[in-house]
Design a protein around this motif. Structure first.
Motif, PDB file in Angstrom:
ATOM      1  N   VAL A 296     -16.642  -7.352 -33.473  1.00  0.00           N
ATOM      2  CA  VAL A 296     -18.918  -7.505 -33.435  1.00  0.00           C
ATOM      3  C   VAL A 296     -18.263  -5.672 -33.591  1.00  0.00           C
ATOM      4  O   VAL A 296     -18.940  -5.388 -33.575  1.00  0.00           O
ATOM      5  CB  VAL A 296     -19.809  -8.313 -31.937  1.00  0.00           C
ATOM      6  N   ALA A 297     -18.309  -5.717 -31.899  1.00  0.00           N
ATOM      7  CA  ALA A 297     -18.521  -3.631 -31.577  1.00  0.00           C
ATOM      8  C   ALA A 297     -18.068  -3.197 -32.507  1.00  0.00           C
ATOM      9  O   ALA A 297     -18.342  -2.131 -33.107  1.00  0.00           O
ATOM     10  CB  ALA A 297     -18.389  -3.398 -30.800  1.00  0.00           C
ATOM     11  N   ALA A 298     -16.894  -3.409 -32.968  1.00  0.00           N
ATOM     12  CA  ALA A 298     -15.915  -2.464 -34.331  1.00  0.00           C
ATOM     13  C   ALA A 298     -16.895  -2.965 -35.766  1.00  0.00           C
ATOM     14  O   ALA A 298     -16.388  -1.653 -36.701  1.00  0.00           O
ATOM     15  CB  ALA A 298     -14.468  -3.669 -34.823  1.00  0.00           C
ATOM     16  N   HIS A 299     -17.801  -3.359 -35.467  1.00  0.00           N
ATOM     17  CA  HIS A 299     -18.609  -2.775 -36.730  1.00  0.00           C
ATOM     18  C   HIS A 299     -19.314  -1.280 -36.882  1.00  0.00           C
ATOM     19  O   HIS A 299     -19.794  -0.546 -38.208  1.00  0.00           O
ATOM     20  CB  HIS A 299     -20.234  -3.713 -36.753  1.00  0.00           C
ATOM     21  N   HIS A 300     -19.101  -1.102 -35.692  1.00  0.00           N
ATOM     22  CA  HIS A 300     -20.081   0.607 -35.188  1.00  0.00           C
ATOM     23  C   HIS A 300     -18.405   0.811 -34.234  1.00  0.00           C
ATOM     24  O   HIS A 300     -18.258   1.516 -33.457  1.00  0.00           O
ATOM     25  CB  HIS A 300     -21.213   1.076 -35.260  1.00  0.00           C
ATOM     26  N   PRO A 301     -17.594   1.905 -34.974  1.00  0.00           N
ATOM     27  CA  PRO A 301     -16.184   1.943 -34.010  1.00  0.00           C
ATOM     28  C   PRO A 301     -16.317   2.776 -33.036  1.00  0.00           C
ATOM     29  O   PRO A 301     -16.174   2.961 -32.202  1.00  0.00           O
ATOM     30  CB  PRO A 301     -15.121   2.472 -35.296  1.00  0.00           C
ATOM     31  N   PRO A 302     -17.600   3.589 -33.281  1.00  0.00           N
ATOM     32  CA  PRO A 302     -17.654   4.853 -31.807  1.00  0.00           C
ATOM     33  C   PRO A 302     -17.731   4.237 -30.879  1.00  0.00           C
ATOM     34  O   PRO A 302     -18.050   4.442 -29.243  1.00  0.00           O
ATOM     35  CB  PRO A 302     -19.144   5.562 -32.734  1.00  0.00           C
ATOM     36  N   VAL A 303     -19.312   2.554 -31.045  1.00  0.00           N
ATOM     37  CA  VAL A 303     -19.681   2.137 -29.684  1.00  0.00           C
ATOM     38  C   VAL A 303     -18.364   1.323 -29.018  1.00  0.00           C
ATOM     39  O   VAL A 303     -18.712   1.418 -27.875  1.00  0.00           O
ATOM     40  CB  VAL A 303     -20.700   1.047 -30.310  1.00  0.00           C
ATOM     41  N   LEU A 304     -17.131   0.905 -29.909  1.00  0.00           N
ATOM     42  CA  LEU A 304     -16.338   0.261 -29.638  1.00  0.00           C
ATOM     43  C   LEU A 304     -15.253   1.483 -28.859  1.00  0.00           C
ATOM     44  O   LEU A 304     -14.396   0.960 -27.661  1.00  0.00           O
ATOM     45  CB  LEU A 304     -15.253  -0.841 -30.575  1.00  0.00           C
TER      46      LEU A 304
ATOM     47  N   LYS B 129     -25.570 -14.277 -14.397  1.00  0.00           N
ATOM     48  CA  LYS B 129     -25.886 -15.513 -14.504  1.00  0.00           C
ATOM     49  C   LYS B 129     -27.767 -15.199 -14.168  1.00  0.00           C
ATOM     50  O   LYS B 129     -28.283 -15.727 -14.650  1.00  0.00           O
ATOM     51  CB  LYS B 129     -25.938 -16.129 -12.839  1.00  0.00           C
ATOM     52  N   ILE B 130     -28.528 -13.906 -13.757  1.00  0.00           N
ATOM     53  CA  ILE B 130     -30.283 -14.674 -13.730  1.00  0.00           C
ATOM     54  C   ILE B 130     -30.141 -14.266 -15.500  1.00  0.00           C
ATOM     55  O   ILE B 130     -31.538 -14.482 -16.121  1.00  0.00           O
ATOM     56  CB  ILE B 130     -30.465 -12.576 -13.280  1.00  0.00           C
ATOM     57  N   ASN B 131     -29.447 -13.326 -15.928  1.00  0.00           N
ATOM     58  CA  ASN B 131     -29.822 -13.242 -17.601  1.00  0.00           C
ATOM     59  C   ASN B 131     -29.018 -14.285 -18.005  1.00  0.00           C
ATOM     60  O   ASN B 131     -29.740 -14.578 -19.594  1.00  0.00           O
ATOM     61  CB  ASN B 131     -29.333 -11.709 -18.214  1.00  0.00           C
ATOM     62  N   VAL B 132     -28.772 -14.878 -17.655  1.00  0.00           N
ATOM     63  CA  VAL B 132     -28.606 -16.448 -18.112  1.00  0.00           C
ATOM     64  C   VAL B 132     -26.915 -16.380 -20.046  1.00  0.00           C
ATOM     65  O   VAL B 132     -27.304 -16.222 -21.014  1.00  0.00           O
ATOM     66  CB  VAL B 132     -29.604 -17.660 -19.576  1.00  0.00           C
ATOM     67  N   CYS B 133     -26.480 -15.260 -19.586  1.00  0.00           N
ATOM     68  CA  CYS B 133     -25.777 -14.976 -20.852  1.00  0.00           C
ATOM     69  C   CYS B 133     -24.542 -15.636 -20.136  1.00  0.00           C
ATOM     70  O   CYS B 133     -23.148 -14.852 -19.345  1.00  0.00           O
ATOM     71  CB  CYS B 133     -25.213 -13.445 -20.321  1.00  0.00           C
TER      72      CYS B 133
ATOM     73  N   ASP C   6     -26.063 -11.692 -26.154  1.00  0.00           N
ATOM     74  CA  ASP C   6     -26.824 -12.586 -26.488  1.00  0.00           C
ATOM     75  C   ASP C   6     -27.339 -12.105 -28.043  1.00  0.00           C
ATOM     76  O   ASP C   6     -27.658 -13.149 -28.266  1.00  0.00           O
ATOM     77  CB  ASP C   6     -28.029 -12.660 -24.993  1.00  0.00           C
ATOM     78  N   ALA C   7     -28.138 -11.015 -27.785  1.00  0.00           N
ATOM     79  CA  ALA C   7     -28.658 -10.819 -29.248  1.00  0.00           C
ATOM     80  C   ALA C   7     -28.211 -11.195 -30.104  1.00  0.00           C
ATOM     81  O   ALA C   7     -28.213 -11.538 -31.689  1.00  0.00           O
ATOM     82  CB  ALA C   7     -29.012  -8.764 -29.006  1.00  0.00           C
TER      83      ALA C   7
END
Length: 173
Positions: free
Chosen positions: A35-43, A73-77, A166-167
């Protein structure tokens, strides 16, 4: 199913392939990486940062994983809890002990320091601007300043990963 399609190997350019391979060498984060590979600098940058953090860690793995699972767990991820819960079990915490987090009070498997780490992860996650000096001071009795910086960064970074996952509904591996 993620909100964005996962990028396939055939769609990787050279930079993206290198970044993807770095994340694969770091750990089992294939779905996140695709999913992150949509914007290679993030990956690329996330992989580089995670690798540098791992290679320069000052914290015992159990403390890092306790913090990351607590935040997740707090963020329910589901993605992060599913990925880091087993890593915490490898450090000796039972499945029941993982499930009990973030409740650290009277947790039979946690040391005093581990309880402080769980409480600190909760504080940074839910009331970072309203923390008391004593919460950091309690950690300083056990950890160096470098370890507290690393712990705080890992907690904050986990919160960012939780939001990203999550988003975009990144599915656990």
């Amino acid at each position: 199913m993620p909100r964005l399609p996962e990028i396939s190997d055939s769609d990787f350019d050279t930079q993206t392939r290198a970044a993807f391979d770095r994340m694969a060498a770091y750990g089992a984060f294939e779905n996140w990486s695709r999913v992150a590979a949509h914007h290679p600098p993030v990956l690329d940058q996330v992989g580089a940062m995670l690798t540098a953090l791992r290679d320069g860690t000052t914290l015992p793995t159990r403390l890092s994983e306790l913090a990351m699972v607590t935040v997740s767990k707090i963020n329910v991820c589901d993605y992060c809890t599913a990925n880091h819960g087993p890593k915490l079990q490898v450090t000796g915490l039972s499945a029941e002990g993982v499930e009990r987090l973030p409740d650290a009070e009277n947790h039979p498997e946690l040391t005093e320091l581990e309880r402080l780490v769980v409480h600190y992860a909760e504080a940074v996650t839910t009331r970072h601007g309203k923390m008391r000096d004593g919460e950091v001071d309690a950690l300083r009795a056990h950890l160096s300043d470098a370890q507290i910086v690393e712990l705080t960064w890992r907690i904050a970074l986990t919160g960012a990963f939780n939001r990203f996952n999550d988003a975009l509904q990144v599915a656990p591996e």
